[in-house]
Structures are given as C-alpha cells and as structure tokens.
Scaffold this motif. Structure first.
Motif, PDB file in Angstrom:
ATOM      1  N   GLY A   2       0.821  -1.201   0.000  1.00  0.00           N
ATOM      2  CA  GLY A   2       0.000   0.000   0.000  1.00  0.00           C
ATOM      3  C   GLY A   2       0.857   1.254   0.000  1.00  0.00           C
ATOM      4  O   GLY A   2       0.629   2.188  -0.770  1.00  0.00           O
ATOM      5  N   VAL A   3       1.889   1.254   0.841  1.00  0.00           N
ATOM      6  CA  VAL A   3       2.781   2.415   0.919  1.00  0.00           C
ATOM      7  C   VAL A   3       3.501   2.605  -0.418  1.00  0.00           C
ATOM      8  O   VAL A   3       3.551   3.714  -0.974  1.00  0.00           O
ATOM      9  CB  VAL A   3       3.802   2.230   2.070  1.00  0.00           C
ATOM     10  N   LEU A   4       4.049   1.517  -0.969  1.00  0.00           N
ATOM     11  CA  LEU A   4       4.781   1.619  -2.234  1.00  0.00           C
ATOM     12  C   LEU A   4       3.887   2.146  -3.348  1.00  0.00           C
ATOM     13  O   LEU A   4       4.270   3.029  -4.116  1.00  0.00           O
ATOM     14  CB  LEU A   4       5.341   0.249  -2.620  1.00  0.00           C
ATOM     15  N   HIS A   5       2.666   1.606  -3.423  1.00  0.00           N
ATOM     16  CA  HIS A   5       1.756   2.057  -4.468  1.00  0.00           C
ATOM     17  C   HIS A   5       1.304   3.489  -4.225  1.00  0.00           C
ATOM     18  O   HIS A   5       1.083   4.232  -5.167  1.00  0.00           O
ATOM     19  CB  HIS A   5       0.546   1.131  -4.574  1.00  0.00           C
ATOM     20  N   GLY A   6       1.188   3.843  -2.943  1.00  0.00           N
ATOM     21  CA  GLY A   6       0.815   5.216  -2.613  1.00  0.00           C
ATOM     22  C   GLY A   6       1.841   6.195  -3.149  1.00  0.00           C
ATOM     23  O   GLY A   6       1.497   7.218  -3.737  1.00  0.00           O
ATOM     24  N   ILE A   7       3.128   5.855  -2.952  1.00  0.00           N
ATOM     25  CA  ILE A   7       4.194   6.745  -3.428  1.00  0.00           C
ATOM     26  C   ILE A   7       4.096   6.916  -4.940  1.00  0.00           C
ATOM     27  O   ILE A   7       4.182   8.026  -5.470  1.00  0.00           O
ATOM     28  CB  ILE A   7       5.572   6.194  -3.007  1.00  0.00           C
ATOM     29  N   VAL A   8       3.886   5.794  -5.642  1.00  0.00           N
ATOM     30  CA  VAL A   8       3.785   5.876  -7.098  1.00  0.00           C
ATOM     31  C   VAL A   8       2.490   6.584  -7.505  1.00  0.00           C
ATOM     32  O   VAL A   8       2.479   7.397  -8.427  1.00  0.00           O
ATOM     33  CB  VAL A   8       3.863   4.462  -7.716  1.00  0.00           C
TER      34      VAL A   8
END
Lengths: 280, 349
Positions: free
Chosen positions: B15-21
């Motif tokens: 979730g965090v990784l996709h949030g950044i992208v």
C-alpha cells in the motif's frame, strides 16, 4: 398402488419403494477396456411411513451410493424408486428439485456439510430462503422453533459452524434438514463421526422426533448395535446387494448370512468374558 | 492468526509503495518529460550536512553540479555554494491522481535543480521519471492481471461446471495457449499495427494483449476448484434443498475460487509489470517521451550507456521492493488458503 405387508405388521402404503435398483460406475482409462464397478446390484426394499429402516454393511458395500440415489443426487443406472407412489428416477430437473425437498440427507461429517464461510444462521435459513415462501419474520420464527427442537441455544446463530462442537454441528445439520419438513430423512452414517455420549443424545433426539412428527428414517450405518437400538427393520448389504433383511431380533438371533455374522462379531461387548458370541 | 499478521504486513508495505507511485506528482520534484539539455547523464546528487568549511547545517543541502572543463559528461561539485533542500515547495504544475490540479512538491531547490537519481540523455530527472513511469507500469500490471483473471474465471467456471466436451475443448485450448512462445506472438501482433500509435492507444493495446495471453493457468486452477467444490457435502446438501445450478454457483462455488484468484493476482501482477517492461524495453510499449519502467531502462541497449552511467540501472533496483512485496503477499495468501482443505488439494496439482 399395491398394499404391502411390512415388518411392523401394519398394512399401509409404503412411503418409499425401491425396485431392482442398479448403479454402475464405469472407469475409463487411456489404454485397455473400461473398468466397471457395480455399486448397487438390483436392490429392492420398502419403507412404511413412520418407521425406520437401517441399512448396515461394511464400507464399500454401496450404502452411500444408495443414499445418494434415493436423495436424487445421483441417477441410478436402472431400476425404480417409488416415493409416495411416484417414480422419481425419470423426473426432469425441475420436478426433481421438488422431490429433493421431501427427502433430506444428513451427511456423515457435519463439518463438511455446513459451509465454513457462513454463519450458523445463514446455514440454517438456506433451505427456507430457497423455498421463497416465507418472509423474514416467519423465517426467524421457524429457525428458533427448530433450534429449540434439536436442543441448540439461540445464541449460537452468530457463530461459524467451525466454532461449534461436533454434536452441535450435527444438530445444526439436522435442524436445517427439518426446516423443510421432509417426509423421509436419510442419515448416511450421521452418528459415526460423533463420540458415544453425543451419539446417544442425537439418537434419542431422532427417536423423539419420530414419535412426535411421525418421521420416516433410512438409517445407514456400519454399527449393528446402533441399528438394533434404532430400527424397526434391518437390511444387510454386501457388495451392492441386500443379502439379508428382517426385524432386529431375527437378524441378531438367527443371522443367515456370513456378512451378518461378521458384522455381529464386530459389535463391541462390555463385561462379558466369553468369546462364544464372536465365534458363533 | 500469525498468517493474518504477515498478510497485513505485506498489504501495508505494498500500500505504501503504491501510494508513493500513485502520488508521483507530489513526491517527484519535476515533470517527467521536462528536459534540461545542459546536464545530460548527470550523476545522482548527494545530501550533505557538513560544508567545506566544516560547518554543520541542520537542513540537508546539496551542491550543484557543473560540467568539468573539456568534458561532455563529467561533472564536478560546486562546493562554494551549498543549496539547502526546501520541503513542500511550489514547483511544476501537475494533476494529483490524474485530476486534482496541484503545485506542491515534497522537496526541491530554490535556485538550481535537484537530481537525486541523476538524469538521462536529455537531462530529464530520473527520480521523477521513475515515479511517473511506475504509474504506467503498475497500472498495466494491475489492469492486465484483472483482464486475465476475469477471462480465466469465466473459462474455468464454464469448463468446471459443464464438463463434457466443453471442458475438453477449453482445456486443450488452454494447453495450446501455454505452449505458444508469447514474446514472438506479441511481435507479430505489433506488426499488424501502424508504426506510430498514440501513447494511450499503445498502453491499452499492451494491457489487452498481455491480459489475454495469460488466461490458461488461472482457468485451469479455477476449473479444479469448481470441480472439487461441486462435490463438497454442503453443495450437495444445498442441491437437496432444491437449489438451482445458478444459485449453487453463485453462493457456494464462486466464493471457493476467491483465494485461488487472489493468490493468482499476487503472482500475475509483478509478472505483467515485467511483461510491460520487456515490451517497452524493446520499443514495443508505450512510446517516448511518456515514462514507463521499460522505457527508462531501454537506453541500456546502448553499450556506452551500459558501461558509463551506472545510475541508469537504478530504476531496475527500485522494482525489487514491489516484486518482493507481491511475492510475499502471494505466499501468505497461499498459506492462508491452505487452511481450507480443498485449496491445499488444488495446489498439489
């Protein structure tokens, strides 16, 4: 329809009459001739309303195939099944669905006959919802009635079937089948997965229901002692055939067939030192 | 309980990784297509806390890089002027999540430009391109996996429920699809299309093609689940209550397929991201200047870039946490699914 004299001595129309029922499974392999397995070999019997027929036999003798054929879950290769005077073998799908409600099957393992993803309440109301005859109030009333009838408290309805004990699960399965008010209840080894005291409780429950509702049971088991406790008549199956049939007393005292003697020998006895019963 | 905790941990990570992208516009300092022709192949800048005179700065700073005399791609740090990093500063316009007009960026410099992952041949900021490129690549992976799973579910359900000749036909077709050499089929499909296609059309083309390619495996898994679910006691019991086939499928059989589908999704998404990268790397994907992870790496096809500018490899490294996250998710989903008896049987296939 012909009036038949049954073992109980009453002259009544049989609820269920099975004639020369045959079920053959064919196993096809890539090479060689197809292998055939005769699961039911011209089985015939009748059950009168309000009585219990126990079908006993070793595992693999075709008892469960019989149960599935009677419950309309599998179609037999040949033969007839008369239920209340109607032949249910050749019915089409829609009519079959109507008959299936009248003949309910209780499975051996209540853990697998209740959907583990559902709550006990969802499990219990499924047959009622499928009937589409009742509104919410009526469904609730019926559910509470049958829960009380099988001796389950109402606060289990929110739980998952996986959180219930084996006995509670089987009671739930029985309550679910009874909500449809079936005429015939087939118990396919329904008690054998439970421990002794629970077995006795549920057996008593079933007998009490038979007394008050006039239920008819087809009791499938490998346990002759339980069958004798329960049944008005016992049919012994071996390799797809009924080899011996009669009231429990006769089967116990004068068994005619080798299969029956073997099954009798397997019944555990407590407090008797002599082995003669086993060697008979 | 433990399985659940591990699952949550992977979900949060992803979730965090996709949030950044997803919020690339905010985290990236610049527009991904904006060029800075004066600084091609600029190496990544480093954060400093202590300047040349030995003074400590509480606010991290960078030194601007300038071309070395007589060189076209060697840079030296201009250590006379520390450039303090500013946070939440106004910069290039972008649309947050594709629609909210916005100008705030997480960080930036007042006077010169900051390149934390260096620049490419046109002086475009690698970090910004990496983040925006992730939107294209991950979206391609997610949508492609969605298409594959929908097709796989439909075909597997039909094969499993009807059986007979339909089952045989569909399963032979699945075997055929698994046997095809897919990269070359994709080349052939690309050959039928005009040379220049718009980025949007190219994007949807890739998604459709990689989505349609992979249906065979999920279809076979779903078929297996449907076949064993049909024979479960609670399904037979429901048939005994007079249930129709449609009801049985909807209420009992379909939910059984959910864990297989989820696990397949976690396996397919990174696979499809990689497929998009392969296609873009070969120039068959989204055209320049739109960034995608494959486009970022495609300059590595030139030997001079391959040996001279190590920071061009960084986008490939940045994908590792994503792929690791999806693999971890897949294995914990599988572990959870094994709790149910029938799924463990499916995985035995």
């Amino acid at each position: 329809m012909k009036v038949e004299a049954t073992a109980t001595g009453k002259n009544v129309h049989p609820l269920l009459k099975v004639e020369n029922l045959v079920k053959r499974y064919t196993k096809r392999s890539l090479a060689g001739t197809p292998e055939e397995l005769l699961a039911l070999d011209s089985v015939s019997f009748t059950i009168s309303p309000g009585t219990t027929l126990a079908v006993v036999g070793e595992s693999g003798s075709g008892k469960s195939t019989l149960a599935n054929c009677l419950a309309c879950l599998e179609s037999p290769t040949s033969g007839n099944i008369w239920f209340e005077g109607k032949d249910i073998v050749k019915l089409e799908e829609r009519a079959c669905r109507q008959v299936r409600r009248q003949i309910q099957l209780i499975f051996q393992d209540p853990a697998s006959s209740l959907n583990p993803r559902w709550s006990a309440f969802e499990v219990l109301v499924e047959p009622l919802i499928l009937q589409r005859k009742f509104n919410r109030e009526e469904i609730k009333k019926r559910v509470n009635y049958w829960l009380g009838r099988v001796g389950l408290s109402q606060d289990i309805v929110g739980r998952s079937p996986m959180e219930l004990s084996g006995g509670q699960r089987q009671r739930l399965a029985i309550a679910r089948a009874l909500t449809l008010e079936p005429k015939l209840l087939i118990l396919d080894e329904a008690l054998s997965a439970l421990d002794c005291s629970v077995q006795a409780q549920i057996a008593n429950l079933l007998m009490e229901l038979q007394g008050s509702l006039g239920m008819t049971y087809l009791f499938i088991t490998h346990d002759l002692a339980m069958a004798a406790h329960f049944a008005d008549e016992i049919a012994v199956m071996d390799r797809g055939r009924i080899v011996e049939q009669g009231p429990p007393n006769k089967i116990f005292i004068q068994p005619e067939q080798e299969t029956t003697r073997r099954l009798l020998a397997a019944v555990p006895r407590i407090g008797r030192g002599d082995q003669s019963a086993l060697e008979r | 309980m433990r399985v659940r905790r591990v699952l949550t941990r992977w979900l949060v990570t992803l979730g965090v990784l996709h949030g950044i992208v997803g919020f690339a516009g905010f985290f990236a300092p610049y527009d991904p297509v904006e060029q800075d022709r004066k600084s091609p192949y600029l190496p990544p800048m480093r954060f400093h806390l202590i300047d040349g005179q030995g003074h400590f700065h509480a606010r991290p700073f960078v030194y601007a890089l300038k071309l070395r005399e007589g060189s076209f791609d060697r840079y030296v740090e201009n250590t006379t002027e520390p450039q303090p990093v500013r946070f939440f500063m106004k910069g290039a316009r972008y649309r947050l999540l594709g629609f909210l007009p916005c100008r705030r960026h997480l960080f930036g410099l007042e006077n010169t430009r900051i390149y934390l992952l260096g620049t490419d041949a046109y002086g475009r900021d690698q970090l910004s391109r990496l983040l925006f490129g992730g939107q294209v690549s991950l979206l391609a992976g997610l949508l492609g996996a969605g298409i594959t799973l929908s097709i796989g579910l439909c075909i597997g359900a039909v094969a499993g429920s009807f059986g007979g000749w339909r089952d045989s036909l569909l399963m032979r077709l699945a075997e055929l699809f698994m046997a095809l050499p897919w990269l070359y089929v994709l080349f052939a499909i690309r050959a039928f299309l005009p040379l220049a296609v718009s980025p949007l059309r190219a994007f949807f083309l890739i998604i459709t093609v990689i989505g349609i390619v992979g249906w065979a495996r999920p279809a076979r898994l779903v078929r297996g689940v449907v076949l064993s679910a049909k024979e479960r006691d609670f399904v037979r019991a429901a048939r005994g209550f007079g249930a129709t086939h449609g009801y049985l499928f909807r209420r009992h059989i379909l939910p059984e397929t959910s864990s297989v589908l989820l696990t397949q999704a976690a396996i397919l998404i990174p696979q499809y991201v990689l497929a998009e990268m392969t296609l873009s790397f070969l120039g068959l994907g989204v055209p320049e200047p739109v960034p995608s992870w494959g486009n970022l790496l495609s300059s590595l096809q030139q030997y001079s870039v391959l040996v001279s500018y190590w920071w061009i490899y960084l986008p490939a490294l940045a994908m590792v946490p994503f792929f690791l996250g999806y693999l971890g998710l897949a294995s914990s989903l599988q572990e959870r699914g094994a709790a149910y008896k029938i799924e463990s049987r499916i995985w035995g296939i």
